[in-house]
Design a protein around this motif. Structure first.
Motif, PDB file in Angstrom:
ATOM      1  N   PHE A  28       0.992  -1.485  -0.825  1.00 32.48           N
ATOM      2  CA  PHE A  28      -0.138  -0.173  -0.434  1.00 32.48           C
ATOM      3  C   PHE A  28       1.015   1.296   0.511  1.00 32.48           C
ATOM      4  CE2 PHE A  28      -2.637   2.955   1.986  1.00 32.48           C
ATOM      5  CZ  PHE A  28      -3.692   3.171   1.418  1.00 32.48           C
ATOM      6  N   LEU A  29       2.137   0.890   1.064  1.00 37.64           N
ATOM      7  CA  LEU A  29       2.769   1.703   0.666  1.00 37.64           C
ATOM      8  C   LEU A  29       3.207   2.446  -0.406  1.00 37.64           C
ATOM      9  CD1 LEU A  29       4.414   2.197   4.924  1.00 37.64           C
ATOM     10  CD2 LEU A  29       2.849   3.961   3.512  1.00 37.64           C
ATOM     11  N   ASP A  30       4.180   1.897  -1.204  1.00 29.98           N
ATOM     12  CA  ASP A  30       4.197   1.656  -2.933  1.00 29.98           C
ATOM     13  C   ASP A  30       3.583   2.227  -3.483  1.00 29.98           C
ATOM     14  OD1 ASP A  30       6.785   0.612  -2.165  1.00 29.98           O
ATOM     15  OD2 ASP A  30       6.211  -1.610  -2.824  1.00 29.98           O
ATOM     16  N   VAL A  31       1.887   2.179  -2.984  1.00 31.38           N
ATOM     17  CA  VAL A  31       1.369   2.516  -4.232  1.00 31.38           C
ATOM     18  C   VAL A  31       0.852   4.276  -4.153  1.00 31.38           C
ATOM     19  CG1 VAL A  31      -1.562   2.220  -4.653  1.00 31.38           C
ATOM     20  CG2 VAL A  31      -0.451   0.510  -5.075  1.00 31.38           C
ATOM     21  N   ILE A  32       0.686   4.443  -3.218  1.00 36.38           N
ATOM     22  CA  ILE A  32       0.990   6.259  -2.792  1.00 36.38           C
ATOM     23  C   ILE A  32       2.009   6.852  -2.999  1.00 36.38           C
ATOM     24  CG2 ILE A  32       1.125   7.325  -0.090  1.00 36.38           C
ATOM     25  CD1 ILE A  32      -1.117   5.827   0.807  1.00 36.38           C
ATOM     26  N   TYR A  33       3.615   5.811  -2.857  1.00 32.69           N
ATOM     27  CA  TYR A  33       5.032   6.778  -3.072  1.00 32.69           C
ATOM     28  C   TYR A  33       4.825   6.534  -4.435  1.00 32.69           C
ATOM     29  CZ  TYR A  33       9.961   7.387  -4.607  1.00 32.69           C
ATOM     30  OH  TYR A  33      10.709   8.161  -4.645  1.00 32.69           O
ATOM     31  N   SER A  73      -6.382   7.892   1.159  1.00 33.26           N
ATOM     32  CA  SER A  73      -5.552   6.758   1.317  1.00 33.26           C
ATOM     33  C   SER A  73      -6.498   6.269   2.814  1.00 33.26           C
ATOM     34  CB  SER A  73      -4.890   7.155   3.383  1.00 33.26           C
ATOM     35  OG  SER A  73      -3.987   6.724   3.917  1.00 33.26           O
ATOM     36  N   VAL A  74      -7.770   6.763   3.546  1.00 35.34           N
ATOM     37  CA  VAL A  74      -8.452   6.696   4.186  1.00 35.34           C
ATOM     38  C   VAL A  74     -10.017   5.901   3.431  1.00 35.34           C
ATOM     39  CG1 VAL A  74     -10.356   8.633   5.376  1.00 35.34           C
ATOM     40  CG2 VAL A  74      -8.550   8.611   5.458  1.00 35.34           C
ATOM     41  N   ASN A  75      -9.655   6.266   2.266  1.00 39.48           N
ATOM     42  CA  ASN A  75     -10.976   5.304   0.927  1.00 39.48           C
ATOM     43  C   ASN A  75     -10.557   3.832   0.496  1.00 39.48           C
ATOM     44  OD1 ASN A  75     -13.274   7.559   1.928  1.00 39.48           O
ATOM     45  ND2 ASN A  75     -11.934   9.016  -0.033  1.00 39.48           N
ATOM     46  N   PHE A  76      -9.313   4.651   0.148  1.00 43.18           N
ATOM     47  CA  PHE A  76      -8.632   3.085  -0.191  1.00 43.18           C
ATOM     48  C   PHE A  76      -7.800   2.003   0.755  1.00 43.18           C
ATOM     49  CE2 PHE A  76      -9.686   5.344  -3.628  1.00 43.18           C
ATOM     50  CZ  PHE A  76     -10.224   4.752  -4.777  1.00 43.18           C
ATOM     51  N   ASN A  77      -8.236   2.265   1.994  1.00 40.74           N
ATOM     52  CA  ASN A  77      -7.646   1.503   2.776  1.00 40.74           C
ATOM     53  C   ASN A  77      -8.190   0.953   4.181  1.00 40.74           C
ATOM     54  OD1 ASN A  77      -5.450  -0.624   3.887  1.00 40.74           O
ATOM     55  ND2 ASN A  77      -4.608   0.829   4.621  1.00 40.74           N
ATOM     56  N   VAL A  83      -2.700   6.675   9.349  1.00 38.53           N
ATOM     57  CA  VAL A  83      -3.341   7.481   7.992  1.00 38.53           C
ATOM     58  C   VAL A  83      -1.490   8.889   7.954  1.00 38.53           C
ATOM     59  CG1 VAL A  83      -4.102   9.227   6.974  1.00 38.53           C
ATOM     60  CG2 VAL A  83      -5.419   7.763   8.277  1.00 38.53           C
ATOM     61  N   MET A  84      -1.080   9.292   8.983  1.00 39.47           N
ATOM     62  CA  MET A  84      -0.491   9.939   8.957  1.00 39.47           C
ATOM     63  C   MET A  84       1.007   9.569   8.196  1.00 39.47           C
ATOM     64  SD  MET A  84      -1.304  12.973   9.866  1.00 39.47           S
ATOM     65  CE  MET A  84       0.262  13.871   9.365  1.00 39.47           C
TER      66      MET A  84
END
Length: 111
Positions: A28-33, A73-77, A83-84
């Protein structure tokens, strides 16, 4: 299809599905990155084209980019334990990508 291709398809599906459950937080962090990097370059192109400069351009990027990651992050996880951490993930590299694209487009159009 190989095993890696199947896993990549699953990641793409989860990435686009609201309320996904991510077993692997690093995925998930990779997707955000990487999403943040793409968003930063796109925002740099838009900011440069619009001719935004100075503190307004910088602060509007920080606010818009952080807000976009927060909302994603709030909607897709479903497992939103921190969250921070998601909002901070890859911020400085996306800021650098934004600056490079913003400066290049602005300089090309207005100088």
């Amino acid at each position: 299809m190989g095993k890696n291709t199947t896993q990549e398809v699953k990641v793409w599906r989860k990435m686009l599905a609201i309320g996904s459950k991510w077993e692997d937080k690093d995925q998930f962090l990779d997707v955000i990155y990487w999403g943040r990097q793409l968003l930063a370059i796109l925002m740099g192109l838009i900011w440069g084209y619009l001719g935004l400069t100075g503190m307004f351009g910088l602060s509007s990027f920080v606010i818009a980019n952080s807000a976009a990651v927060y909302v994603y992050s709030v909607n897709f996880n479903v497992d939103n334990d921190d969250v921070m951490q998601d909002v901070k993930e890859g911020f400085m590299t996306s800021f650098a990508s934004f600056l490079v694209s913003w400066i290049l487009i602005y300089s090309a159009l207005y100088f």
